[in-house]
Design an enzyme around this catalytic site. Structure first.
Site, PDB file in Angstrom:
ATOM      1  N   THR A  21       8.136  -5.836  -3.384  1.00 52.85           N
ATOM      2  CA  THR A  21       6.739  -5.408  -3.368  1.00 52.85           C
ATOM      3  C   THR A  21       6.201  -5.368  -4.796  1.00 52.85           C
ATOM      4  O   THR A  21       6.916  -5.049  -5.740  1.00 52.85           O
ATOM      5  CB  THR A  21       6.576  -4.037  -2.691  1.00 52.85           C
ATOM      6  N   ALA A  23       5.261  -7.907  -6.643  1.00 45.47           N
ATOM      7  CA  ALA A  23       5.999  -8.898  -7.428  1.00 45.47           C
ATOM      8  C   ALA A  23       5.106  -9.845  -8.211  1.00 45.47           C
ATOM      9  O   ALA A  23       5.601 -10.767  -8.852  1.00 45.47           O
ATOM     10  CB  ALA A  23       6.912  -9.708  -6.504  1.00 45.47           C
ATOM     11  N   ASN A  24       3.794  -9.628  -8.181  1.00 44.50           N
ATOM     12  CA  ASN A  24       2.906 -10.531  -8.900  1.00 44.50           C
ATOM     13  C   ASN A  24       2.739 -10.155 -10.369  1.00 44.50           C
ATOM     14  O   ASN A  24       2.087 -10.875 -11.129  1.00 44.50           O
ATOM     15  CB  ASN A  24       1.531 -10.571  -8.224  1.00 44.50           C
ATOM     16  N   GLY A  26       4.432  -7.390 -13.859  1.00 42.57           N
ATOM     17  CA  GLY A  26       5.307  -6.331 -14.344  1.00 42.57           C
ATOM     18  C   GLY A  26       6.746  -6.443 -13.918  1.00 42.57           C
ATOM     19  O   GLY A  26       7.349  -7.518 -13.898  1.00 42.57           O
ATOM     20  N   TYR A 173       1.217  11.780  -9.457  1.00 38.74           N
ATOM     21  CA  TYR A 173       2.161  10.668  -9.669  1.00 38.74           C
ATOM     22  C   TYR A 173       3.600  11.193  -9.626  1.00 38.74           C
ATOM     23  O   TYR A 173       4.465  10.600  -8.977  1.00 38.74           O
ATOM     24  CB  TYR A 173       1.891   9.992 -11.005  1.00 38.74           C
TER      25      TYR A 173
END
Length: 312
Positions: A21, A23-24, A26, A173
């Protein structure tokens, strides 16, 4: 275990099917890249089609194109999670990598959850549960979920999981990353109780130079904090390729055991090579884990029937 575990230690992944997830860009980009370079068929998820295609163009220059496949996924939309789960074959590896950080409270998921808890925890909780039947059918499969060193500052507020009464971007976070840790340990406990040949492991990247630290604050209009993080992150953070190593080790190291948590070995876990570490004590609290599991089932309507009654 070897102190300086690197990409060179990744065993042949030919025949394995993986989903990463986020993966486009970083960490996820480098995780997908290394898995594909070592022979796995990797499903590269992206929320934005244009960014996904741009990432695929880069990945195909560095790894065999036939090992890479782009799929659409928005973890902030449970409908998107359910749609993807119906389209995938059984997986050998699910790498729950994607996340958002330090976003303003007005940002919510499609179903109205606070964006960080909804994306980082609930989205991955639902995705894992929906893909679990396929994972159970593949002996030796693994589920790796990324947490963060900031989970150490987290607290699960069961009375206000959506931070409706009081909101702090970093507090929310940290809660979501502690939830990731608790989920990793509890999932492994339930898998063991069920006698399943599936391992649940965790990882964190240390301080990695990605856009995570400032992309969230930019949703609130940017400001000095976002500018500051954009300047210092490339200087202080380790390269994203190095930050991806803990998750990769958890995903492929033959010696890795269910329930283990990998992170960088140096400077308080902020940088270095991946080694086994420990979550904070709350991550191993079975009573808290059971309560978080139950509320996650209620909020996502994903109930893990294969593990029913396997709370340990």
């Amino acid at each position: 275990m070897a102190q300086h575990w690197t990409e060179a230690d990744i065993p042949d992944q030919t025949g394995r099917t993986a989903l990463v997830t986020g993966a486009n860009a970083g960490l996820g980009f480098h995780e997908a890249l290394q898995l594909a370079k070592h022979g796995a068929h990797v499903y590269v998820t992206a929320r934005n089609p244009q960014r996904g295609e741009a990432a695929m163009a880069k990945l195909r220059q560095l790894a065999p194109a036939e090992n890479l496949e782009l799929v659409s996924l928005d973890l902030a939309d449970l409908d998107s999670v359910r749609k993807l789960a119906t389209e995938l074959p059984p997986l050998d590896l699910l790498l729950n990598n994607a996340g958002v950080m330090a976003v303003p409270r007005r940002e919510t998921t499609k179903q109205g959850f606070e964006l960080q808890f909804g994306t980082n925890h609930l989205g991955h909780f639902a995705l894992t549960g929906l893909l679990l039947p396929g994972l159970l059918s593949k002996p030796g499969s693994r589920i790796v979920t990324l947490s963060s060193s900031m989970h150490r500052m987290g607290r699960i507020n069961l009375d206000d999981l959506q931070s409706e009464r009081r909101y702090g971007a970093n507090t929310a976070y940290s809660q979501s990353k502690l939830a990731n840790a608790i989920f990793t340990v509890e999932l492994d406990r339930r898998l063991r109780a069920a006698g399943a040949d599936v391992r649940s492991l965790g990882a964190h990247p240390g301080y990695a130079a990605t856009d995570l630290q400032y992309s969230g604050p930019q949703l609130g209009g940017g400001g000095l904090y976002a500018v500051f993080m954009r300047i210092v992150t490339p200087i202080l953070g380790q390269p994203a390729a190095r930050g991806a190593l803990p998750a990769l080790r958890a995903a492929v190291d033959p010696s890795a055991q269910g329930g283990q948590y990998y992170g960088p070995h140096g400077l308080g876990g902020s940088r270095g090579f991946p080694v086994v570490q420990r979550y904070i004590k709350a991550a191993y609290d079975q009573d808290l884990a059971g309560k978080l599991w139950d509320v996650s089932v209620k909020l996502t309507d994903v109930d893990y029937p294969e593990l029913a009654g396997k709370a340990g």
